[in-house]
Scaffold this active site. Sequence first.
Site, short mmCIF file in Angstrom:
data_model
loop_
_atom_site.label_atom_id
_atom_site.label_comp_id
_atom_site.label_asym_id
_atom_site.label_seq_id
_atom_site.Cartn_x
_atom_site.Cartn_y
_atom_site.Cartn_z
N CYS A 19 0.85 -1.19 0.00
CA CYS A 19 0.00 0.00 0.00
C CYS A 19 0.89 1.24 0.00
O CYS A 19 2.11 1.14 0.07
CB CYS A 19 -0.91 0.01 1.22
SG CYS A 19 -2.10 -1.36 1.30
N ARG A 38 -4.79 1.86 -1.27
CA ARG A 38 -5.00 0.51 -0.75
C ARG A 38 -4.83 -0.59 -1.80
O ARG A 38 -5.34 -0.49 -2.90
CB ARG A 38 -6.40 0.40 -0.15
CG ARG A 38 -6.68 -0.94 0.52
CD ARG A 38 -8.12 -1.01 1.02
NE ARG A 38 -8.39 -2.27 1.69
CZ ARG A 38 -9.59 -2.71 2.00
NH1 ARG A 38 -10.66 -1.98 1.73
NH2 ARG A 38 -9.75 -3.89 2.60
N LEU A 39 -4.09 -1.61 -1.39
CA LEU A 39 -4.07 -2.89 -2.10
C LEU A 39 -4.74 -3.89 -1.17
O LEU A 39 -4.22 -4.22 -0.11
CB LEU A 39 -2.64 -3.33 -2.41
CG LEU A 39 -2.49 -4.71 -3.05
CD1 LEU A 39 -3.12 -4.73 -4.44
CD2 LEU A 39 -1.01 -5.12 -3.14
N LEU A 76 -5.93 -8.84 3.11
CA LEU A 76 -6.48 -9.64 4.20
C LEU A 76 -7.99 -9.50 4.33
O LEU A 76 -8.69 -10.46 4.59
CB LEU A 76 -5.81 -9.23 5.53
CG LEU A 76 -4.35 -9.66 5.70
CD1 LEU A 76 -3.82 -9.15 7.03
CD2 LEU A 76 -4.23 -11.18 5.64
N ASN A 99 0.82 0.77 6.07
CA ASN A 99 1.36 0.03 4.94
C ASN A 99 2.18 -1.12 5.49
O ASN A 99 3.14 -0.89 6.23
CB ASN A 99 2.23 0.94 4.07
CG ASN A 99 3.00 0.16 3.01
OD1 ASN A 99 2.53 -0.86 2.51
ND2 ASN A 99 4.17 0.65 2.65
N ASP A 107 -5.43 -6.78 9.89
CA ASP A 107 -4.38 -6.54 10.87
C ASP A 107 -4.29 -5.06 11.23
O ASP A 107 -3.79 -4.71 12.31
CB ASP A 107 -3.03 -7.07 10.39
CG ASP A 107 -2.62 -6.54 9.03
OD1 ASP A 107 -3.45 -5.89 8.36
OD2 ASP A 107 -1.47 -6.81 8.61
#
Length: 216
Positions: A2, A50-51, A54, A76, A101
């Site tokens: 990210c 954002r990538l 989770l 990140n 997380d």
Amino acid sequence: MCGIAGIVALHETGRKYFDQLPDCLKLLSKRGPDKEGIWKDDHVSLGHRRLTILDLSEQASQPMHIRNGRFTIVFNGEIFNYLELKQELLQKGVSFHTTSDTEVLIHLYALEGANCFNRLNGFFAFCIYDHEEKKGVLVRDRYGIKPLVYYQDDKALCFASELKALMNMGVPKVLNTDVLPHYFSLGYIPAPASIYKNIYKLEPGHYIEFEIGKEI
């Protein structure tokens, strides 16, 4: 992967950088192609690219807030032991709304402050801001796997995952001639210095504490 960026206006004049944050985030789009988020108040503006990995839900988007907005995070990285930490927090009565997380990290900081950093197993760069206390932290993992650069003067603290994004905030671009001997002899510039004056790499295993109206 990210991308994060933000501005902390230590004094009112530092807010001049706020308007540049969207342009800064555009240069981080390859790090986080899925979503962009920006949040700001009178003192702080935080951005995230954002990538999704989770938790794919909208609730896990960033900037993320907890405790009725008291704490805000842009993060990140990855916390490998977040499930173990989450179980501890659940036993203490903490409620979660995502499986990310990121939410574990911000709740852990809300309870333990900077003491929680030694408990993190992973690689990361993040900023957490406490709106009630008007102070926060900028943190980098022990091995420096996740990049983090920042600009600092007496008015503002600006940071980003990449130097080119930070420069797009409009911070002064003044060549740091003192480090040129290092570059020509080593082929790189050792941390914490950079090629520009007043722009630094946050060293691995270090964090910055800031408070509005005070020096870093």
